[in-house]
Write a protein that holds these residues in place. Structure first.
Motif, PDB file in Angstrom:
ATOM      1  N   PRO A 157     -58.880  64.981  -3.744  1.00 37.92           N
ATOM      2  CA  PRO A 157     -57.477  64.555  -3.663  1.00 37.92           C
ATOM      3  C   PRO A 157     -56.478  65.663  -3.960  1.00 37.92           C
ATOM      4  CG  PRO A 157     -58.566  63.613  -5.592  1.00 37.92           C
ATOM      5  CD  PRO A 157     -59.636  64.210  -4.745  1.00 37.92           C
ATOM      6  N   VAL A 158     -56.812  66.580  -4.846  1.00 41.01           N
ATOM      7  CA  VAL A 158     -55.872  67.669  -5.159  1.00 41.01           C
ATOM      8  C   VAL A 158     -55.710  68.578  -3.945  1.00 41.01           C
ATOM      9  CG1 VAL A 158     -55.459  69.691  -6.599  1.00 41.01           C
ATOM     10  CG2 VAL A 158     -56.319  67.576  -7.634  1.00 41.01           C
ATOM     11  N   ASP A 159     -56.820  68.927  -3.296  1.00 41.00           N
ATOM     12  CA  ASP A 159     -56.736  69.719  -2.062  1.00 41.00           C
ATOM     13  C   ASP A 159     -55.904  68.985  -1.016  1.00 41.00           C
ATOM     14  OD1 ASP A 159     -58.345  71.577  -3.237  1.00 41.00           O
ATOM     15  OD2 ASP A 159     -59.932  71.515  -1.725  1.00 41.00           O
ATOM     16  N   SER A 160     -56.218  67.704  -0.832  1.00 42.34           N
ATOM     17  CA  SER A 160     -55.545  66.920   0.197  1.00 42.34           C
ATOM     18  C   SER A 160     -54.051  66.822  -0.067  1.00 42.34           C
ATOM     19  CB  SER A 160     -56.170  65.518   0.244  1.00 42.34           C
ATOM     20  OG  SER A 160     -55.685  64.770   1.333  1.00 42.34           O
ATOM     21  N   LEU A 161     -53.658  66.608  -1.318  1.00 43.43           N
ATOM     22  CA  LEU A 161     -52.246  66.475  -1.648  1.00 43.43           C
ATOM     23  C   LEU A 161     -51.501  67.801  -1.540  1.00 43.43           C
ATOM     24  CD1 LEU A 161     -52.649  64.046  -4.673  1.00 43.43           C
ATOM     25  CD2 LEU A 161     -51.495  63.507  -2.518  1.00 43.43           C
ATOM     26  N   ALA A 162     -52.164  68.894  -1.887  1.00 40.74           N
ATOM     27  CA  ALA A 162     -51.529  70.210  -1.757  1.00 40.74           C
ATOM     28  C   ALA A 162     -51.274  70.524  -0.294  1.00 40.74           C
ATOM     29  CB  ALA A 162     -52.404  71.280  -2.394  1.00 40.74           C
ATOM     30  N   VAL A 163     -52.246  70.250   0.538  1.00 43.96           N
ATOM     31  CA  VAL A 163     -52.091  70.473   1.977  1.00 43.96           C
ATOM     32  C   VAL A 163     -50.981  69.572   2.533  1.00 43.96           C
ATOM     33  CG1 VAL A 163     -53.216  70.047   4.191  1.00 43.96           C
ATOM     34  CG2 VAL A 163     -54.409  71.346   2.422  1.00 43.96           C
ATOM     35  N   ALA A 164     -50.970  68.321   2.086  1.00 44.20           N
ATOM     36  CA  ALA A 164     -49.938  67.391   2.557  1.00 44.20           C
ATOM     37  C   ALA A 164     -48.549  67.855   2.136  1.00 44.20           C
ATOM     38  CB  ALA A 164     -50.218  65.998   1.998  1.00 44.20           C
ATOM     39  N   ALA A 165     -48.421  68.330   0.909  1.00 44.21           N
ATOM     40  CA  ALA A 165     -47.115  68.790   0.423  1.00 44.21           C
ATOM     41  C   ALA A 165     -46.585  69.926   1.276  1.00 44.21           C
ATOM     42  CB  ALA A 165     -47.227  69.218  -1.039  1.00 44.21           C
ATOM     43  N   ARG A 166     -47.457  70.881   1.596  1.00 44.97           N
ATOM     44  CA  ARG A 166     -47.016  72.018   2.436  1.00 44.97           C
ATOM     45  C   ARG A 166     -46.624  71.532   3.827  1.00 44.97           C
ATOM     46  NH1 ARG A 166     -47.571  77.576   2.293  1.00 44.97           N
ATOM     47  NH2 ARG A 166     -46.503  78.468   4.083  1.00 44.97           N
ATOM     48  N   ALA A 167     -47.392  70.615   4.377  1.00 45.77           N
ATOM     49  CA  ALA A 167     -47.078  70.105   5.708  1.00 45.77           C
ATOM     50  C   ALA A 167     -45.738  69.362   5.713  1.00 45.77           C
ATOM     51  CB  ALA A 167     -48.196  69.175   6.178  1.00 45.77           C
ATOM     52  N   ILE A 168     -45.501  68.535   4.692  1.00 46.70           N
ATOM     53  CA  ILE A 168     -44.245  67.785   4.594  1.00 46.70           C
ATOM     54  C   ILE A 168     -43.058  68.745   4.484  1.00 46.70           C
ATOM     55  CG2 ILE A 168     -42.896  66.268   3.071  1.00 46.70           C
ATOM     56  CD1 ILE A 168     -45.593  64.863   2.415  1.00 46.70           C
ATOM     57  N   ASP A 169     -43.199  69.764   3.639  1.00 46.29           N
ATOM     58  CA  ASP A 169     -42.096  70.717   3.454  1.00 46.29           C
ATOM     59  C   ASP A 169     -41.794  71.476   4.737  1.00 46.29           C
ATOM     60  OD1 ASP A 169     -41.712  69.967   0.832  1.00 46.29           O
ATOM     61  OD2 ASP A 169     -43.022  71.516   0.021  1.00 46.29           O
ATOM     62  N   ASN A 170     -42.841  71.823   5.487  1.00 42.86           N
ATOM     63  CA  ASN A 170     -42.617  72.518   6.758  1.00 42.86           C
ATOM     64  C   ASN A 170     -41.931  71.603   7.775  1.00 42.86           C
ATOM     65  OD1 ASN A 170     -43.699  74.901   5.843  1.00 42.86           O
ATOM     66  ND2 ASN A 170     -45.668  74.667   6.876  1.00 42.86           N
ATOM     67  N   ILE A 171     -42.297  70.327   7.767  1.00 43.82           N
ATOM     68  CA  ILE A 171     -41.671  69.386   8.701  1.00 43.82           C
ATOM     69  C   ILE A 171     -40.182  69.243   8.389  1.00 43.82           C
ATOM     70  CG2 ILE A 171     -41.560  66.949   9.380  1.00 43.82           C
ATOM     71  CD1 ILE A 171     -44.622  66.856   9.050  1.00 43.82           C
ATOM     72  N   VAL A 172     -39.837  69.187   7.105  1.00 45.34           N
ATOM     73  CA  VAL A 172     -38.442  69.015   6.706  1.00 45.34           C
ATOM     74  C   VAL A 172     -37.637  70.285   6.960  1.00 45.34           C
ATOM     75  CG1 VAL A 172     -36.886  68.623   4.751  1.00 45.34           C
ATOM     76  CG2 VAL A 172     -38.989  67.281   4.951  1.00 45.34           C
ATOM     77  N   SER A 173     -38.171  71.412   6.511  1.00 48.39           N
ATOM     78  CA  SER A 173     -37.400  72.660   6.499  1.00 48.39           C
ATOM     79  C   SER A 173     -37.639  73.560   7.692  1.00 48.39           C
ATOM     80  CB  SER A 173     -37.725  73.428   5.214  1.00 48.39           C
ATOM     81  OG  SER A 173     -37.058  74.649   5.160  1.00 48.39           O
ATOM     82  N   GLY A 174     -38.755  73.357   8.386  1.00 54.06           N
ATOM     83  CA  GLY A 174     -39.139  74.326   9.409  1.00 54.06           C
ATOM     84  C   GLY A 174     -39.877  75.483   8.763  1.00 54.06           C
ATOM     85  N   ALA A 175     -40.355  76.406   9.569  1.00 53.42           N
ATOM     86  CA  ALA A 175     -41.133  77.531   9.036  1.00 53.42           C
ATOM     87  C   ALA A 175     -41.017  78.717   9.976  1.00 53.42           C
ATOM     88  CB  ALA A 175     -42.594  77.132   8.863  1.00 53.42           C
ATOM     89  N   THR A 176     -41.191  79.862   9.409  1.00 57.29           N
ATOM     90  CA  THR A 176     -41.231  81.092  10.203  1.00 57.29           C
ATOM     91  C   THR A 176     -42.650  81.650  10.107  1.00 57.29           C
ATOM     92  OG1 THR A 176     -38.917  81.573   9.748  1.00 57.29           O
ATOM     93  CG2 THR A 176     -40.285  83.399  10.512  1.00 57.29           C
ATOM     94  N   VAL A 177     -43.300  81.765  11.245  1.00 60.28           N
ATOM     95  CA  VAL A 177     -44.688  82.235  11.256  1.00 60.28           C
ATOM     96  C   VAL A 177     -44.804  83.472  12.131  1.00 60.28           C
ATOM     97  CG1 VAL A 177     -45.600  79.914  10.848  1.00 60.28           C
ATOM     98  CG2 VAL A 177     -45.262  80.699  13.191  1.00 60.28           C
ATOM     99  N   THR A 178     -45.872  84.164  11.931  1.00 60.04           N
ATOM    100  CA  THR A 178     -46.122  85.360  12.738  1.00 60.04           C
ATOM    101  C   THR A 178     -47.014  84.983  13.914  1.00 60.04           C
ATOM    102  OG1 THR A 178     -45.980  86.743  10.766  1.00 60.04           O
ATOM    103  CG2 THR A 178     -47.028  87.710  12.723  1.00 60.04           C
ATOM    104  N   SER A 179     -46.543  85.258  15.110  1.00 55.79           N
ATOM    105  CA  SER A 179     -47.301  84.906  16.302  1.00 55.79           C
ATOM    106  C   SER A 179     -48.447  85.879  16.515  1.00 55.79           C
ATOM    107  CB  SER A 179     -46.379  84.916  17.527  1.00 55.79           C
ATOM    108  OG  SER A 179     -45.936  86.243  17.784  1.00 55.79           O
ATOM    109  N   ALA A 180     -49.278  85.600  17.501  1.00 60.98           N
ATOM    110  CA  ALA A 180     -50.434  86.443  17.792  1.00 60.98           C
ATOM    111  C   ALA A 180     -50.008  87.854  18.180  1.00 60.98           C
ATOM    112  CB  ALA A 180     -51.259  85.822  18.917  1.00 60.98           C
ATOM    113  N   SER A 181     -48.799  87.998  18.729  1.00 60.37           N
ATOM    114  CA  SER A 181     -48.310  89.317  19.134  1.00 60.37           C
ATOM    115  C   SER A 181     -47.671  90.070  17.973  1.00 60.37           C
ATOM    116  CB  SER A 181     -47.295  89.167  20.265  1.00 60.37           C
ATOM    117  OG  SER A 181     -46.154  88.452  19.810  1.00 60.37           O
TER     118      SER A 181
END
Length: 275
Positions: A157-181
């Motif tokens: 559950p701790v792993d699952s909740l940590a992953v969920a928290a990051r996903a929720i925050d990205n959905i709300v705020s958006g994210a900047t990621v590095t593409s394959a290029s």
């Protein structure tokens, strides 16, 4: 009525009986049957009211107040451990809606709706495991960025909740990621559009910065936060019915009022499996 002189004169002449009779007050009248009946009705009504009050107190005292399922407290404690990981915040904005003190209930609300708070939950249709609607492959990708000390385990559950928290925050705020290029890819969140900000804050005003997703300039309102939670659930749990997403917002907003009729109706409608 005779005056004092008459009274004394009467006694002197030996007319004590006549004088006392003329000076005596009339006898008090005894109440008739009508008065007794009126009093009887009064006491009967009062007794009935008292009995009803006693019964209500006994029933209330003997019935436990409706509340959240016992599993909610367990998930709250596990969320506290998961939220100790500072990497659950969205990047690069640093927004941490999922673990903020006044919005952390989003984690157990989502867990309750998607798995019945059962970390061993398995969706027979999709094979999804754990508390949250995130596949093992997705969870593994997110877990890598959270610097977990072991491979992602959806049944933990701790792993699952940590992953969920990051996903929720990205959905709300958006994210900047590095593409394959190697270029920066800015992915907007729910708070990255004027329409979204109007819905969540009452103002369409945005803040924009180079390299960051746009963000709402005004703070969330109470009703806007509830709407945001419903919208996050819609994106986070693909294909979810609109009513379930609305229920997520209602449970979130009612975290302090589990006895409300709306909350109890939602809890009663959840399947035993939580799926």
């Amino acid at each position: 009525m005779p005056d004092d002189g008459d009274f004394e004169s009467g006694l002197a002449d030996g007319g004590q009986v006549d004088a006392l009779a003329s000076y005596r007050r009339p006898a008090a009248r005894r109440p008739g049957r009508g008065g007794l009946i009126r009093h009887w009705r009064f006491f009967a009504v009062g007794g009935a009211a008292l009995t009803a009050g006693v019964v209500a107190v006994v029933v209330t005292a003997g019935s436990p107040a409706p509340g959240w399922p016992a599993s909610v407290a367990t998930v709250e404690a596990e969320a506290g451990t998961a939220c100790a990981n500072q990497d659950v915040a969205a990047e690069p904005s640093g927004l941490n809606f999922a673990c903020a003190s006044d919005s952390r209930q989003v984690l157990w609300v989502f867990s309750l709706l998607t798995s019945g708070d059962n970390p061993r939950y398995v969706d027979p249709a999709t094979g999804r495991e754990g508390l949250e609607p995130i596949t093992a492959a997705q969870g593994g990708d997110i877990a890598w960025s959270l610097n977990l000390h072991h491979p992602y385990n959806p049944a933990d559950p701790v792993d699952s909740l940590a992953v969920a928290a990051r996903a929720i925050d990205n959905i709300v705020s958006g994210a900047t990621v590095t593409s394959a290029s190697g270029a920066q890819d800015i992915e907007p969140g729910l708070e990255s559009t004027a329409a979204g900000c109007q819905r969540y804050t009452g103002s369409p005003a945005l803040v924009t910065r180079a390299g960051y997703p746009a963000a709402c300039a005004k703070p969330l309102t109470a009703s806007g936060t509830q709407a945001l939670v419903s919208d996050v659930f819609t994106q986070w749990m693909a294909g979810t019915p609109a009513k379930t997403a609305s229920d997520a917002g209602t449970l979130f907003a009612s975290a302090g009022d589990p006895g409300s009729s709306q909350v109890q109706a939602i809890l009663a409608s959840l399947p035993a499996s939580g799926g």
